[in-house]
Design a protein around this motif. Structure first.
Motif, PDB file in Angstrom:
ATOM      1  N   TRP A 100      29.987  49.570  62.911  1.00 52.17           N
ATOM      2  CA  TRP A 100      30.851  48.870  61.953  1.00 52.17           C
ATOM      3  C   TRP A 100      31.675  49.894  61.185  1.00 52.17           C
ATOM      4  CZ3 TRP A 100      30.671  43.532  61.958  1.00 52.17           C
ATOM      5  CH2 TRP A 100      29.639  42.961  62.704  1.00 52.17           C
ATOM      6  N   PRO A 101      32.970  49.657  61.033  1.00 52.23           N
ATOM      7  CA  PRO A 101      33.798  50.577  60.250  1.00 52.23           C
ATOM      8  C   PRO A 101      33.413  50.513  58.773  1.00 52.23           C
ATOM      9  CG  PRO A 101      35.081  48.666  60.918  1.00 52.23           C
ATOM     10  CD  PRO A 101      33.742  48.533  61.573  1.00 52.23           C
ATOM     11  N   SER A 102      33.808  51.528  58.032  1.00 51.50           N
ATOM     12  CA  SER A 102      33.514  51.570  56.595  1.00 51.50           C
ATOM     13  C   SER A 102      34.248  50.437  55.874  1.00 51.50           C
ATOM     14  CB  SER A 102      33.952  52.909  56.005  1.00 51.50           C
ATOM     15  OG  SER A 102      35.367  52.991  55.987  1.00 51.50           O
ATOM     16  N   GLU A 103      33.766  50.111  54.677  1.00 50.09           N
ATOM     17  CA  GLU A 103      34.438  49.093  53.869  1.00 50.09           C
ATOM     18  C   GLU A 103      35.880  49.495  53.575  1.00 50.09           C
ATOM     19  OE1 GLU A 103      32.228  47.986  50.386  1.00 50.09           O
ATOM     20  OE2 GLU A 103      30.386  47.735  51.543  1.00 50.09           O
ATOM     21  N   GLU A 104      36.094  50.791  53.325  1.00 47.83           N
ATOM     22  CA  GLU A 104      37.452  51.264  53.048  1.00 47.83           C
ATOM     23  C   GLU A 104      38.356  51.047  54.265  1.00 47.83           C
ATOM     24  OE1 GLU A 104      39.863  55.297  51.689  1.00 47.83           O
ATOM     25  OE2 GLU A 104      37.822  55.485  52.430  1.00 47.83           O
ATOM     26  N   ALA A 105      37.845  51.335  55.455  1.00 48.53           N
ATOM     27  CA  ALA A 105      38.637  51.141  56.668  1.00 48.53           C
ATOM     28  C   ALA A 105      38.967  49.668  56.879  1.00 48.53           C
ATOM     29  CB  ALA A 105      37.893  51.702  57.872  1.00 48.53           C
ATOM     30  N   VAL A 106      38.011  48.795  56.621  1.00 48.59           N
ATOM     31  CA  VAL A 106      38.238  47.354  56.764  1.00 48.59           C
ATOM     32  C   VAL A 106      39.276  46.877  55.751  1.00 48.59           C
ATOM     33  CG1 VAL A 106      37.162  45.070  56.513  1.00 48.59           C
ATOM     34  CG2 VAL A 106      36.001  46.870  57.811  1.00 48.59           C
ATOM     35  N   ARG A 107      39.141  47.310  54.497  1.00 50.99           N
ATOM     36  CA  ARG A 107      40.119  46.912  53.466  1.00 50.99           C
ATOM     37  C   ARG A 107      41.531  47.370  53.839  1.00 50.99           C
ATOM     38  NH1 ARG A 107      36.103  48.373  49.826  1.00 50.99           N
ATOM     39  NH2 ARG A 107      37.060  50.414  49.529  1.00 50.99           N
ATOM     40  N   HIS A 108      41.636  48.590  54.329  1.00 52.29           N
ATOM     41  CA  HIS A 108      42.946  49.148  54.686  1.00 52.29           C
ATOM     42  C   HIS A 108      43.594  48.334  55.809  1.00 52.29           C
ATOM     43  CE1 HIS A 108      45.877  52.112  56.186  1.00 52.29           C
ATOM     44  NE2 HIS A 108      45.879  52.561  54.937  1.00 52.29           N
ATOM     45  N   LEU A 109      42.844  48.064  56.867  1.00 51.17           N
ATOM     46  CA  LEU A 109      43.386  47.288  57.980  1.00 51.17           C
ATOM     47  C   LEU A 109      43.676  45.852  57.550  1.00 51.17           C
ATOM     48  CD1 LEU A 109      44.229  47.014  60.925  1.00 51.17           C
ATOM     49  CD2 LEU A 109      41.816  46.607  61.496  1.00 51.17           C
ATOM     50  N   SER A 110      42.791  45.264  56.773  1.00 47.47           N
ATOM     51  CA  SER A 110      43.002  43.899  56.299  1.00 47.47           C
ATOM     52  C   SER A 110      44.267  43.803  55.456  1.00 47.47           C
ATOM     53  CB  SER A 110      41.786  43.443  55.476  1.00 47.47           C
ATOM     54  OG  SER A 110      41.961  42.121  55.034  1.00 47.47           O
ATOM     55  N   SER A 111      44.493  44.795  54.617  1.00 45.99           N
ATOM     56  CA  SER A 111      45.709  44.837  53.803  1.00 45.99           C
ATOM     57  C   SER A 111      46.949  44.942  54.689  1.00 45.99           C
ATOM     58  CB  SER A 111      45.640  46.021  52.837  1.00 45.99           C
ATOM     59  OG  SER A 111      46.835  46.160  52.132  1.00 45.99           O
ATOM     60  N   THR A 162      41.143  37.625  63.578  1.00 40.88           N
ATOM     61  CA  THR A 162      39.712  37.481  63.332  1.00 40.88           C
ATOM     62  C   THR A 162      39.412  37.884  61.896  1.00 40.88           C
ATOM     63  OG1 THR A 162      39.302  39.684  64.235  1.00 40.88           O
ATOM     64  CG2 THR A 162      39.045  37.844  65.746  1.00 40.88           C
ATOM     65  N   ALA A 163      38.339  37.348  61.359  1.00 36.84           N
ATOM     66  CA  ALA A 163      37.953  37.624  59.977  1.00 36.84           C
ATOM     67  C   ALA A 163      37.507  39.083  59.840  1.00 36.84           C
ATOM     68  CB  ALA A 163      36.820  36.694  59.554  1.00 36.84           C
ATOM     69  N   PRO A 164      37.952  39.761  58.796  1.00 37.45           N
ATOM     70  CA  PRO A 164      37.594  41.181  58.616  1.00 37.45           C
ATOM     71  C   PRO A 164      36.092  41.448  58.615  1.00 37.45           C
ATOM     72  CG  PRO A 164      39.381  40.607  57.141  1.00 37.45           C
ATOM     73  CD  PRO A 164      38.915  39.325  57.779  1.00 37.45           C
ATOM     74  N   GLN A 165      35.286  40.525  58.131  1.00 33.47           N
ATOM     75  CA  GLN A 165      33.830  40.752  58.113  1.00 33.47           C
ATOM     76  C   GLN A 165      33.227  40.763  59.520  1.00 33.47           C
ATOM     77  OE1 GLN A 165      35.354  38.167  56.627  1.00 33.47           O
ATOM     78  NE2 GLN A 165      34.277  36.259  57.024  1.00 33.47           N
ATOM     79  N   ARG A 166      34.000  40.394  60.523  1.00 34.57           N
ATOM     80  CA  ARG A 166      33.525  40.395  61.910  1.00 34.57           C
ATOM     81  C   ARG A 166      33.992  41.635  62.683  1.00 34.57           C
ATOM     82  NH1 ARG A 166      31.552  35.844  63.620  1.00 34.57           N
ATOM     83  NH2 ARG A 166      32.237  36.086  65.751  1.00 34.57           N
ATOM     84  N   TRP A 167      34.820  42.469  62.060  1.00 36.24           N
ATOM     85  CA  TRP A 167      35.389  43.614  62.758  1.00 36.24           C
ATOM     86  C   TRP A 167      34.333  44.666  63.023  1.00 36.24           C
ATOM     87  CZ3 TRP A 167      40.291  44.224  59.227  1.00 36.24           C
ATOM     88  CH2 TRP A 167      41.205  43.227  59.550  1.00 36.24           C
ATOM     89  N   HIS A 168      34.168  44.970  64.295  1.00 38.46           N
ATOM     90  CA  HIS A 168      33.179  45.960  64.726  1.00 38.46           C
ATOM     91  C   HIS A 168      33.618  46.554  66.063  1.00 38.46           C
ATOM     92  CE1 HIS A 168      32.062  42.354  66.963  1.00 38.46           C
ATOM     93  NE2 HIS A 168      31.575  43.197  67.878  1.00 38.46           N
ATOM     94  N   LEU A 169      32.973  47.635  66.446  1.00 34.61           N
ATOM     95  CA  LEU A 169      33.167  48.236  67.759  1.00 34.61           C
ATOM     96  C   LEU A 169      31.919  47.922  68.563  1.00 34.61           C
ATOM     97  CD1 LEU A 169      34.751  50.062  65.661  1.00 34.61           C
ATOM     98  CD2 LEU A 169      34.588  51.825  67.372  1.00 34.61           C
TER      99      LEU A 169
END
Length: 187
Positions: free
Chosen positions: A8-19, A42-49
Motif C-alpha cells: 500500500w502506498p503511503s498516506e501522503e502518496a495517496v493524498r497527492h494522487l487523489s488531489s 477507483t476509491a483512494p482507500q482501495r489503491w494498492h500494488l
C-alpha cells in the motif's frame, strides 16, 4: 479464500494522487473517456500494488507462512523507496506506474514480489486508478491525463495479505496478515 499480497502506498502518496485526480479538467476527462462504458475512478482507500494474486481458493495459512519465511530471508534489504509516476492502460484499466528511486530499490521491490509468490520478471508495478467495462481507451489520450504525474517518494514498510470478498458492487478488502519490511528482529 480469494487472496492477494499487496503493498500500500503511503498516506501522503495517496493524498497527492487523489488531489491530482480531483483537479483534472472534467472536459478533458470526458474527451479521454468518450466511448468507454461505466468509466469510474477507483476509491483512494482501495489503491494498492498487487504483488501476487493467490487465487480464489488460496489457503491463508500456507500463503502467510510462505510470505513470512521468504520476507525473513530479506533481512539485509532496506525498504524500497518508491513513487507513483506516469500512466498507462490495460484492458478496462487506467493505472499509474511505480518508479523505484534507485536500482537497489528496484531489486528490493522485485525481491518482495518473489517473496509474495509472484514472478518478478513479468511484474509491472502499477496502481489501478480507474476501470471501465467496455469500449476501447485511446492509448494516448487517457493515460495522457497523468503523463507528467510524479508523486512524492515513500518507503514500503509492510506487505499485507488481503482477502477480497466479492459482493455486489466492488470487492470488500480485509487484511488478514501483515509482514514487516524489513522483518522486525526477534531478539
Amino acid at each position: 479464500m480469494r487472496l492477494f499480497t499487496a503493498l500500500w502506498p503511503s498516506e501522503e502518496a495517496v493524498r497527492h494522487l487523489s488531489s491530482t485526480v480531483d483537479r483534472l479538467d472534467p472536459d478533458l476527462v470526458a474527451e479521454a473517456t468518450a466511448g468507454l462504458r461505466k468509466f469510474r475512478f477507483t476509491a483512494p482507500q482501495r489503491w494498492h500494488l498487487t504483488l501476487c494474486f493467490h487465487g480464489d481458493d488460496a489457503d491463508q495459512q500456507h500463503v502467510t507462512d510462505r510470505l513470512e519465511r521468504r520476507v525473513a530471508q530479506l533481512r539485509a534489504a532496506d525498504p524500497p523507496r518508491l513513487r507513483l509516476a506516469g500512466a498507462g492502460t490495460f484492458r478496462g484499466v487506467l493505472w499509474t506506474g511505480v518508479e523505484a528511486a534507485t536500482e537497489a530499490d528496484d531489486i528490493t521491490l522485485r525481491a518482495l514480489v518473489r517473496a509474495a509468490g509472484g514472478d518478478p520478471h513479468d511484474y509491472r508495478a502499477h496502481l489501478t486508478i480507474a476501470r471501465w467495462v467496455g469500449g476501447r481507451a485511446d492509448r494516448e489520450l487517457l493515460p495522457g491525463l497523468f503523463a507528467d504525474y510524479a508523486g512524492p517518494w515513500w518507503q514500503c514498510r509492510e506487505l499485507t495479505v488481503v482477502c477480497s470478498d466479492l459482493r455486489e458492487g466492488a470487492p470488500v478488502y480485509r487484511t488478514v496478515h501483515r509482514a514487516a519490511v524489513p522483518p522486525e528482529s526477534s531478539g
